[in-house]
Design an enzyme around this catalytic site. Structure first.
Site, PDB file in Angstrom:
ATOM      1  CG  MET A   1      -5.159  -5.621  15.073  1.00 50.02           C
ATOM      2  SD  MET A   1      -4.350  -7.121  13.762  1.00 50.02           S
ATOM      3  CE  MET A   1      -3.911  -8.007  15.344  1.00 50.02           C
TER       4      MET A   1
ATOM      5  CB  THR B   1      -8.822  -1.011   6.927  1.00 48.97           C
ATOM      6  OG1 THR B   1      -7.937  -1.961   7.358  1.00 48.97           O
ATOM      7  CG2 THR B   1      -8.646  -0.022   5.668  1.00 48.97           C
TER       8      THR B   1
ATOM      9  CB  SER C   1     -12.296  -2.124   5.544  1.00 45.46           C
ATOM     10  OG  SER C   1     -11.738  -3.683   7.432  1.00 45.46           O
ATOM     11  CG  ASP C   2     -13.690  -5.720   9.101  1.00 42.57           C
ATOM     12  OD1 ASP C   2     -12.884  -4.644   8.650  1.00 42.57           O
ATOM     13  OD2 ASP C   2     -14.262  -6.570  10.168  1.00 42.57           O
TER      14      ASP C   2
ATOM     15  NE  ARG D   1      -4.436   0.858   0.168  1.00 43.55           N
ATOM     16  CZ  ARG D   1      -4.854   0.238  -0.614  1.00 43.55           C
ATOM     17  NH1 ARG D   1      -5.173   1.424  -1.424  1.00 43.55           N
ATOM     18  NH2 ARG D   1      -5.435  -0.746  -0.848  1.00 43.55           N
TER      19      ARG D   1
HETATM   20  N1  HPA Z   1     -10.349  -6.273  13.875  1.00 38.30           N
HETATM   21  C1  HPA Z   1      -8.705  -5.973  14.104  1.00 38.30           C
HETATM   22  N2  HPA Z   1      -8.212  -5.356  12.968  1.00 38.30           N
HETATM   23  C2  HPA Z   1      -8.434  -4.899  11.555  1.00 38.30           C
HETATM   24  C3  HPA Z   1     -10.132  -5.776  12.070  1.00 38.30           C
HETATM   25  C4  HPA Z   1     -10.658  -6.401  13.079  1.00 38.30           C
HETATM   26  O1  HPA Z   1     -11.484  -6.780  13.212  1.00 38.30           O
HETATM   27  N3  HPA Z   1     -10.502  -5.109  10.963  1.00 38.30           N
HETATM   28  C5  HPA Z   1      -9.318  -4.451  10.038  1.00 38.30           C
HETATM   29  N4  HPA Z   1      -8.769  -4.690  10.790  1.00 38.30           N
END
Ligand code: HPA
Length: 236
Positions: free
Chosen positions: A182, A91, A205-206, A25
Site C-alpha cells: 500500500m 509485508t 505475509s499472505d 516495528r
Molecule cells: N493487500 C494490501 N496490502 C497488503 C496485503 C494485501 O493483501 N497483504 C499485506 N499487505
C-alpha cells in the site's frame, strides 16, 4: 526544527532511513538492531529513532499505512531534514502462484489504483521506479545469504478491503504484478521529486492466490533476513 508531523532537530534524523509501516516495528528495529539509539519523533505515535548499524548512522521511522501517509513523511524527511536514502521494509500479499509465503520481493516499480499521480500529472500516468543501485545491492546481499528475491513490479493499492466488482488483483497479476501492498508508489514518486534514492523490500505475509497467511513465528524469522539485508543495503 519541527514540521507538522515530525518534531526533531534537523541533525537528529540521519540521511539514511528505514521505514516499516508500523511505528511499533520501527521501535522494535531500533531496540534490536541499532546501537546508541535515541528517539527523535513521537508526534501521532509515528515513532522515529536514530542509532548506528555497523558504525554508520541510520534512522528508522514508521510510515503509516497507505500512499498519503507515506507521502507526507517522505516529503517532510526530504524537504525539512536531510534524507538521501530511504528503504521501505514491509509485508505484502502475493498475487502470483510462484511467489510463496515468506519469499522476499524487491519492488523495481509500483503500479497503483491510487489517483494521486493521475491528478499530479493531469491524467497522464507516471511510473514510480526504484533506485537501481539500491536494488542491485539488496539483490547481491540477499544472494550472499542464499536468498533469491523476486524482483519486479508491485501493486500499491488504496483498497485493502475490496468490494465485489472492484478491479480484481487477478488483472494486475495477468500483467505481471507480483504482490499487493500500500505504500511504494508514494515513496518512489516523492523520492524521485527530491532526487533521493529509494527502495522497497517486502516479505510475503499472505497469498491472495492460496488464501494462506504466515504464522507469527515465521514472520519473525523472515523479518530478520529482510531487516539485515535492508540495513546492509542502506549503509552500503
Ligand atoms: N493487500 C494490501 N496490502 C497488503 C496485503 C494485501 O493483501 N497483504 C499485506 N499487505
Amino acid at each position: 526544527m519541527a514540521t507538522p508531523h515530525i518534531e526533531a532537530e534537523t541533525k537528529s534524523v540521519a540521511p539514511r532511513i528505514l521505514m516499516p509501516g508500523d511505528p511499533l516495528r520501527a521501535k522494535y528495529i531500533a531496540e534490536n538492531y541499532l546501537d546508541d539509539m535515541s528517539q527523535f519523533n513521537c508526534v501521532r505515535n509515528m515513532f522515529g529513532y536514530t542509532g548506528t548499524w555497523k558504525g554508520v548512522e541510520v534512522s528508522v521511522m514508521g510510515s503509516g499505512m497507505g500512499i498519503p501517509s507515506m507521502s507526507i513523511y517522505v516529503e517532510e524527511l526530504c524537504r525539512f531534514y536531510q534524507a538521501e536514502r530511504i528503504i521501505r521494509v514491509g509485508t505484502c500479499g502475493s498475487i502470483q502462484e510462484s511467489l510463496k509465503i515468506r519469499d522476499l520481493v524487491l519492488a523495481l516499480s509500483a503500479c497503483t489504483d491510487s489517483n494521486i499521480n493521475t491528478a499530479r500529472f493531469k491524467g497522464c500516468s507516471y511510473a514510480p521506479t526504484a533506485d537501481f543501485a539500491l536494488a542491485r545491492k539488496a539483490w547481491e546481499l540477499a544472494s550472499k545469504r542464499g536468498i533469491e528475491p523476486q524482483a519486479g513490479t508491485v501493486v500499491s493499492t488504496d483498497i485493502f478491503y475490496a468490494h465485489e466488482g472492484d478491479l480484481s488483483w487477478e488483472r494486475w497479476a495477468e500483467y505481471g504484478g507480483l504482490c499487493m501492498e500500500m505504500e511504494t508508489a508514494g515513496l518512489y514518486t516523492i523520492a524521485a521529486k527530491h532526487r533521493i534514492q529509494a527502495l522497497t523490500i517486502l516479505t510475503v505475509s499472505d497469498s491472495l492466490v492460496s488464501g494462506k497467511a504466515e504464522s507469527a513465528t515465521q514472520r519473525e524469522r523472515t523479518y530478520t533476513d529482510m531487516m539485515e539485508i535492508a540495513l546492509d543495503t542502506i549503509i552500503s
